[in-house]
Design a protein around this motif. Structure first.
Motif, PDB file in Angstrom:
ATOM      1  N   VAL A  24     -27.613 -15.599  -0.885  1.00 28.31           N
ATOM      2  CA  VAL A  24     -28.326 -14.222  -0.866  1.00 28.31           C
ATOM      3  C   VAL A  24     -27.011 -13.556  -0.553  1.00 28.31           C
ATOM      4  N   LYS A  25     -28.041 -12.569  -1.101  1.00 30.18           N
ATOM      5  CA  LYS A  25     -27.168 -11.508  -1.773  1.00 30.18           C
ATOM      6  C   LYS A  25     -27.084 -10.378  -0.403  1.00 30.18           C
ATOM      7  N   ASP A  26     -27.898 -10.702   0.661  1.00 36.17           N
ATOM      8  CA  ASP A  26     -27.413  -9.927   1.926  1.00 36.17           C
ATOM      9  C   ASP A  26     -27.998 -10.677   2.930  1.00 36.17           C
TER      10      ASP A  26
ATOM     11  N   ASP B 380     -25.198 -11.596  12.926  1.00 37.60           N
ATOM     12  CA  ASP B 380     -24.065 -12.979  12.941  1.00 37.60           C
ATOM     13  C   ASP B 380     -24.327 -14.220  13.051  1.00 37.60           C
ATOM     14  N   ALA B 381     -25.307 -14.183  14.148  1.00 36.25           N
ATOM     15  CA  ALA B 381     -25.673 -15.606  14.601  1.00 36.25           C
ATOM     16  C   ALA B 381     -26.334 -16.114  13.748  1.00 36.25           C
ATOM     17  N   VAL B 382     -27.326 -15.490  12.903  1.00 39.62           N
ATOM     18  CA  VAL B 382     -28.510 -15.977  11.723  1.00 39.62           C
ATOM     19  C   VAL B 382     -27.774 -16.836  11.264  1.00 39.62           C
ATOM     20  N   LEU B 383     -26.033 -15.741  10.534  1.00 36.99           N
ATOM     21  CA  LEU B 383     -25.384 -15.904   8.932  1.00 36.99           C
ATOM     22  C   LEU B 383     -24.642 -17.403   9.632  1.00 36.99           C
ATOM     23  N   SER B 384     -24.439 -17.109  10.603  1.00 38.65           N
ATOM     24  CA  SER B 384     -23.132 -18.775  10.890  1.00 38.65           C
ATOM     25  C   SER B 384     -24.180 -19.784  11.363  1.00 38.65           C
TER      26      SER B 384
END
Lengths: 452, 521
Positions: A24-26, B380-384
């Motif tokens: 995804v881009k962001d 960060d939690a969601v990205l991880s």
């Protein structure tokens, strides 16, 4: 953020690389399910991140505005008690492996928690004189509410009778829960002198009577006639205590015939904490085991035959039984139970008895000294470490005036029972922390305030 | 300095199998007896003045006989509990991806602040004039929670998440009673995917639970809710983000539908960590939501509590909030502990004022992170979680591929089909790799669920190693290396434990063995 917040390990480079891997881009692309008009774009209106030093300053300032129990002669009880907690207790409960673990869902790597819960259950059962105990409740008051529900399940009746000596907050918790569950509650009138005839209130619809010992006014009650009266009518006796140390000196509720025992364990191992977190102790006769709320730890063996421990009888619990569960309790009071069990281990049989004797002896000294003070009457015929005074003036005003003179003198009954017409009564606790000088200060300041 | 003369310094030749030890110990893994096997009746680790009681005032109810407790000296106590602690896995040990539980870093500053005498050593019933700082802290925490959730009322006293649910549902019941609808509005809608506490809570206070089916994409559809709505419906209990780790896309429509039908929207806030600073539940139309301070705001989990479960309330429910609540007058803060004239408080859910110790920790966490840090933490939690999903989705099956994950990634066991390995086996093999397993077999809507929540506390290197470890295990499972799974864990303080035996014949406390002589009679 201009700088990386100290608790967040990812750098902006990490984040970019991770977003690329995800494709995804962001990061907001990952929040795409949030309706666009509800997604916040700017940080909410609260202060920005702060360093440790700054946070410590802010909180220390707030803490500094409170008068701590250790800083003054202190006689406040009525459900929470100031005791000395050995330094070992607080060190051990801060071990990472205890502090940062969770409910032992994976027993192979949670034997530490499970073994101390097993030991805790054993200690609580011994102390209360009961056959089984659970792995803790939130606190004594919520435990009392659950005990009433449990009695209803066992007796298939839906009416509880509450003693007038039960802590008014506990009674209110039970009444609230009962009202919501459409169950009936009868509360006896405030019973300062422990003279009520509770047996007369038991009828054939009564599932349980709830009696506190020592009661909120400090009286020690003989539960045996109540147990007999309840059981004669097919009702259960729920015995409540708010001062666990008392069990080192007075007859256990189990020995006096209680069916369910529930109490506040704060006194052992736990600080006052302005009311929480505390730890509820919950014990019962073995035949009622399957109607108990809360977690239970049981002994078993592993694949190599070695002894180990697991959470057990979870078919009573909400995560299996859902709407048919015995309770909705999930997270309980693990770390406070650990503090309790460590302190209890340090005390042992000999220590808890000594501690209880010292508490009682100190309270007797204070009561004897107060007999000399004009306009003060000790109402209790019996007590453990707490009793009720009748004053010549409004106790709330007296407590405020004493506080201004540097003594925290107790709990006015009107704070717990505002409409009971008991404004001149003061509940006073005296534990092992109180010195001769504290007691002398109490007597002197009370004398001065009443004489003023 | 070590004398190496005659002393082998190389590692030596490793034997194929480790010999049994006399003690049963394995170096740092020390077997620890039960307290009751090592303690003694006459030993105490605390020095207490031994007073003789002359005339007592116990009303003739002095305890007779022994209690049945044992004691240890202080050094023995220390060793007993340190050894027990070493058999436990905590967040500080390693990655703890227990879905729905938010096992994030627990800053020790929180612990230090909670132990300040002005917070830890104050009594809930001492004069309020002597605890103005404590009440101010509660008010400040309340303000933070209201700003973060976009609500204007909060009750702090519930003691944990499930207790917060109970308080929130009680507020709903009180509001329904106040409208004179108690006799008719008796149904609570709970989605299939809900945490077990939801139906248990609703049932506890006399509601009848009706289940809302889950859609194939793991979300709740507004049409399914509407089909169940009617004058009998008191409320819906919806977890958002839900237990499949998905933000409910139709949450606003669902809120509107339940409100139109005269009911209330209870939101289970267990997964709030995904959206702090990103969306406000108040904006989404919730009427009540509990917040697990021990999850989202990092007060420690403590081996199973204590938690704290404050509940934010909509304007419609605010008047029914239980005692106590805070009022400000003449520059002084008052904790209102009894109902006054016209107050609609529904009662009291606990003695005193709630989990003050947890309030201090949570506020410490919030002040430390700030508005920017809390938003970043959620991102960060969601990205991880999505990073883990991306790293495993070619090997492990993702039941709901159409939605991005929020702060937890859900897998099912379709990918284990025909391998002979179950979700449980896989979890136990993770233990051998040094990880705490993810949440297993929950949510119930997915077969053999594996719910992985890494939180924002993991570095990229830690996430990468976790992904590689799970990939390795997954490939071994697919290659048919069932032994390492079926018999795992091999390296934990205990091998797999017999839960059936524990339940069949419950042993819930230590009991003294029969004395040998007596047993022989």
């Amino acid at each position: 953020m201009e700088r990386d917040m100290r608790y967040l390990p990812l750098s902006s480079d990490d984040r970019a690389a991770m977003l690329a891997k995800v494709g995804v881009k962001d990061v907001d692309a990952l929040f795409a399910d949030i309706p666009a008009d509800k997604l916040l774009t700017a940080p909410v209106d609260l202060p920005r991140a702060k360093g440790e030093l700054e946070v410590e300053r802010i909180l220390s300032r707030m803490a500094g505005r409170n008068v701590s129990a250790s800083s003054v002669p202190f006689f406040v009880g009525a459900g929470a008690y100031k005791h000395h907690v050995p330094a070992t207790v607080d060190h051990l409960i801060q071990r990472s492996e205890f502090l940062t673990s969770y409910t032992p869902y994976q027993p192979e790597i949670a034997q530490g928690t499970l073994q101390y819960l097993f030991e805790f259950q054993t200690q609580v059962a011994a102390l209360t004189g009961m056959e089984v105990a659970n792995a803790s409740m939130y606190d004594g008051s919520t435990g009392a509410g659950e005990a009433v529900l449990m009695a209803h399940r066992i007796t298939k009746r839906r009416k509880a009778v509450l003693s007038g000596g039960l802590h008014p907050h506990y009674a209110e918790v039970i009444r609230t829960l009962s009202h919501m569950a459409s169950d009936e509650v009868v509360t006896a009138a405030p019973d300062v002198g422990a003279t009520e005839d509770l047996a007369a209130l038991i009828d054939n619809d009564t599932s349980c009577i709830v009696v506190q010992n020592p009661d909120v006014f400090g009286n020690i009650r003989d539960l045996r006639p109540l147990a007999a009266a309840a059981q004669a009518k097919g009702a259960l006796l729920i015995a409540v205590f708010t001062e666990a140390v008392s069990l080192g000196l007075i007859e256990s509720p189990g020995a006096m015939g209680a069916d369910i025992v529930v109490g506040e364990g704060q006194s052992i191992g736990n600080s006052l904490n302005f009311g929480g977190p505390y730890v509820g102790l919950f014990a019962a006769k073995a035949k009622y085991l399957r109607q108990m709320p809360g977690r239970l730890c049981g002994e078993t063996v592993d694949a190599e035959g070695k002894r180990g421990f697991v959470l057990t009888l979870s078919t009573r619990e909400q995560h299996i039984r859902r709407e048919k569960a015995t309770s909705n309790i999930c997270t309980n009071s693990g770390l406070c139970a650990l503090a309790f069990t460590i302190h209890m281990t340090l005390l042992g049989e000999a220590g808890i008895k000594k501690l209880a004797r010292l508490n009682h002896a100190n309270a007797v000294k204070l009561a004897d000294a107060l007999v000399q003070v004009k306009d003060v009457e000790v109402l209790n015929a019996s007590f453990f470490n707490e009793f009720t005074l009748k004053l010549s003036r409004n106790a709330r005003d007296v407590v405020e005036a004493m506080a201004e003179k540097g003594v925290l003198g107790g709990v006015p009954v009107s704070r717990l029972l505002p409409d009971a017409g008991l404004d001149d009564l003061l509940i006073v606790a005296n534990t092992e922390i109180n010195t001769e000088e504290d007691r002398a200060a109490f007597v002197q300041v009370l004398h001065d305030v009443l004489g003023a | 300095m070590l004398n190496n003369q005659g002393r082998p310094t190389a590692a030596g030749n490793a034997e194929p199998a480790a010999p049994e030890t006399f003690t049963g110990n394995k170096a740092l893994q020390v077997e620890e007896a039960l307290l009751f096997e090592i303690g003694r009746v006459d030993v105490t680790g605390v020095d207490i003045e031994d007073v003789e009681l002359g005339a007592n005032r116990l009303g003739g109810l002095a305890r007779k006989g022994d209690i049945g407790l044992v004691g240890l000296s202080e050094p023995e106590t220390m060793r007993h509990y340190v050894r027990l602690s070493q058999k436990n896995y905590g967040i500080d040990t390693g990655l703890f991806p227990l879905g729905s539980c938010t096992m994030k870093h627990n800053p020790r500053l929180n612990e230090k602040m909670a132990r300040l005498a002005g917070f830890a050593d104050v009594h809930p019933l001492q004069p309020q004039s002597s605890v103005q700082g404590a009440i101010a802290l509660m008010q400040e925490l309340a303000r933070y929670l209201m700003v973060l959730t976009g609500t204007r009322a909060v009750t702090l006293s519930p003691k944990a998440g499930a207790h917060g649910e109970l308080a929130g549902m009680m507020a709903i019941k009180a509001a329904i009673e106040a409208k004179g609808e108690a006799a008719t509005r008796k149904t609570v809608l709970v989605p299939e995917s809900a945490h077990g506490t939801n139906p248990a809570t609703a049932a506890l206070i006399g509601f009848e639970v009706k289940t809302v089916p889950a859609q194939k994409d793991g979300t709740v559809h507004v049409e399914d809710v509407k089909a169940l709505l009617g004058p009998d419906v008191a409320a819906i209990m919806l977890t958002n983000p839900n237990t499949c780790g998905i933000f409910e896309p139709q949450v606003v429509e669902i809120a509107a539908a339940i409100h139109d039908a005269g009911g209330y929207f209870y939101c289970d806030g267990a997964n709030f960590n995904a959206i702090v600073g990103k969306a406000r539940p108040g904006d989404l139309g919730i009427d009540a939501m509990h917040i697990n301070l021990h999850k989202t705001f990092s007060t420690p989990h403590g081996g199973g509590g204590p938690g704290a479960g404050p509940v934010v309330l909509s304007d419609r429910l605010a008047p029914f909030a239980p005692l106590p609540f805070i009022r400000e007058a003449d520059g002084k803060l008052e904790l209102v502990e009894a109902k006054g004239e016209g107050d609609q408080a529904f009662g009291r859910v606990t003695a005193f004022h709630g989990q003050m110790g947890m309030f201090v920790r949570a506020l410490t966490y919030m002040l430390s992170h700030g508005s920017d840090g809390m938003k970043q933490a959620s991102e960060d939690a969601v990205l991880s979680a999505n990073y883990i999903r991306a790293g495993l989705s070619d090997l492990m099956s993702v039941p709901f591929p159409d939605h991005p994950s929020m702060h937890e990634a859900l897998f099912d066991d379709a990918w284990l089909k025909d391998t002979g390995v179950t979700t449980l086996d896989f979890a136990k093999a993770m233990i051998d790799e040094g990880y705490h397993p993810m949440t297993m077999y929950f949510p119930l809507v997915v077969h053999g669920a594996m719910l992985i929540e890494p939180t924002e506390s993991e570095s990229r290197a830690s996430l990468d190693l976790f992904i590689m470890s799970l990939r390795d295990l997954a490939m071994r499972a697919k290659r048919g290396e069932t032994e390492r799974f079926a018999n795992a864990p091999f390296h934990a303080p205990r091998r797999r434990l017999d839960e059936t035996r524990a339940a069949r014949n419950p042993i819930l406390k230590w009991t003294p063995r029969e004395p040998v002589a007596k047993a022989a009679e």
